[in-house]
Design a protein around this motif. Sequence first.
Motif, PDB file in Angstrom:
ATOM      1  N   ASP A 164       0.870  -2.119   5.329  1.00 45.26           N
ATOM      2  CA  ASP A 164       0.675  -0.689   5.530  1.00 45.26           C
ATOM      3  C   ASP A 164       0.268  -0.015   4.213  1.00 45.26           C
ATOM      4  O   ASP A 164       0.763  -0.395   3.148  1.00 45.26           O
ATOM      5  N   TRP A 165      -0.583   0.986   4.282  1.00 42.48           N
ATOM      6  CA  TRP A 165      -1.107   1.623   3.071  1.00 42.48           C
ATOM      7  C   TRP A 165      -0.016   2.217   2.180  1.00 42.48           C
ATOM      8  O   TRP A 165      -0.134   2.277   0.964  1.00 42.48           O
ATOM      9  N   ARG A 166       1.099   2.641   2.817  1.00 47.14           N
ATOM     10  CA  ARG A 166       2.151   3.308   2.026  1.00 47.14           C
ATOM     11  C   ARG A 166       2.805   2.356   1.022  1.00 47.14           C
ATOM     12  O   ARG A 166       3.307   2.781  -0.016  1.00 47.14           O
TER      13      ARG A 166
ATOM     14  N   SER B  59      -3.396  -1.536   6.241  1.00 45.17           N
ATOM     15  CA  SER B  59      -3.260  -1.152   7.647  1.00 45.17           C
ATOM     16  C   SER B  59      -2.661   0.246   7.762  1.00 45.17           C
ATOM     17  O   SER B  59      -2.239   0.849   6.775  1.00 45.17           O
ATOM     18  N   GLY B  60      -2.634   0.760   8.985  1.00 46.97           N
ATOM     19  CA  GLY B  60      -2.190   2.133   9.210  1.00 46.97           C
ATOM     20  C   GLY B  60      -3.318   3.094   8.903  1.00 46.97           C
ATOM     21  O   GLY B  60      -4.397   2.684   8.470  1.00 46.97           O
TER      22      GLY B  60
ATOM     23  N   ALA C 275      -7.843   4.433   5.470  1.00 43.63           N
ATOM     24  CA  ALA C 275      -6.675   3.788   4.878  1.00 43.63           C
ATOM     25  C   ALA C 275      -6.842   3.667   3.369  1.00 43.63           C
ATOM     26  O   ALA C 275      -7.740   2.961   2.896  1.00 43.63           O
TER      27      ALA C 275
END
Length: 306
Positions: free
Chosen positions: A284-286, A219-220, A186
């Motif tokens: 989330d990483w994005r 996360s992700g 991640a």
Amino acid sequence: MHFLLLGGEGQLGWELRRALAPLGTLIALTRRGERDLSADLTQPNALAATIRDLAPNIVINAAAYTAVDRAESEREQAYAINAAAPGVLASEAKSIGGLLVHYSTDYVFDGSGDRPWQEDDPTGPLNVYGRTKLEGERAIQESGCRHLILRTSWVYAARRKNFIRTMLRLAAERESLQVVDDQYGAPTGAELIADATALAIRQCLTQQQEDGLYHLAASGEATWFTYAQHIIRAARDAGWPVRMSDDAIRPVSSDAFQTAAKRPHNSRLDTTRLESTFGLNMPDWRIGVDRALNEIFACELPQKDA
Ligand SMILES: NC(=O)C1=CN([C@@H]2O[C@H](COP(=O)(O)OP(=O)(O)OC[C@H]3O[C@@H](n4cnc5c(N)ncnc54)[C@H](OP(=O)(O)O)[C@@H]3O)[C@@H](O)[C@H]2O)C=CC1
Ligand SMILES: Cc1cn([C@H]2C[C@H](O)[C@@H](COP(=O)(O)OP(=O)(O)O[C@H]3O[C@@H](C)C(=O)[C@@H](O)[C@H]3O)O2)c(=O)[nH]c1=O
Ligand SMILES: [Mg+2]
């Protein structure tokens, strides 16, 4: 509260200067130090003297030797900075009763399996960088000082050298690119790490039992290939001078992409302990990657309505 931050010009150190500012007084030192205060991690005696002089309540070590491939041929330097220096910081922190906050890496693991690594899972670093970081963790744990060790992964920021900046450069220079698609992890923003650190420190000051080792990552999951695709698509959409089509970014195996240091296939970190202890939620990483990309584009692309 008095903080001493080491590595104040790195990706993470820079964000810590912002995130720690409201918690107390902060002295941020870089490798060069300041006045007669040395903050060079290869100089253990001078480093110890700096901590004794300043006697901070909290020492935060954001300095490290992070050149993973170069470490294979510069073992002594990597060892001095990543393993020996944290030991010095820990024994000085112990003698002044201070808290040491330190960072480590997913590269302490051997990358087997596909389950996210928990803090107590067996380590087995595959490269010199990972081995020196693991020794740094152990030196701190064995010193008996109060500490927080935060293991993170794939760190990026809008500034300095990192995978995002490398991909943006290569996208503008080359017509095609091969990117490893069998290493999972991640990407984690320096902003997120700094903010979570500040929140964790606040609780550590009141709840002594929260010291210890924690995994801190977005996360992700991604592979370096899916991460590269995400970066280059966003760059194209923003008007970055991308020379390659999407098809020209090709997934390859680690075996096909030779590097001096071996890297783990599975770099996923389980952040349950951090989230439940400190009441945090890892995004989330994005989210962070898109934010950093926007910052880069806003600074480096001509603005349409300017
Ligand atoms: N980058 C990553 O992908 C990951 C990093 N980590 C860990 O997170 C922490 C922060 O890393 P990050 O901010 O990305 O690293 P950077 O490489 O961006 O910054 C490291 C900082 O350490 C400084 N430094 C290097 N050598 C010395 C020395 N001898 N004395 C004093 N300072 C020195 C550098 O100084 P200078 O500015 O002069 O170069 C730089 O400011 C480290 O512990 C790292 O191991 C963990 C997982 C992933
Ligand atoms: C530039 C490039 C890299 N790669 C691969 C090599 C490697 O497997 C992966 C990432 O390469 P980098 O050298 O950017 O990343 P690397 O230096 O291995 O990043 C690591 O840094 C240390 C400090 C950490 O602690 C880790 O968490 C991790 O972030 O991408 C490609 O497949 N194609 C490319 O064109
Ligand atoms: Mg690197």
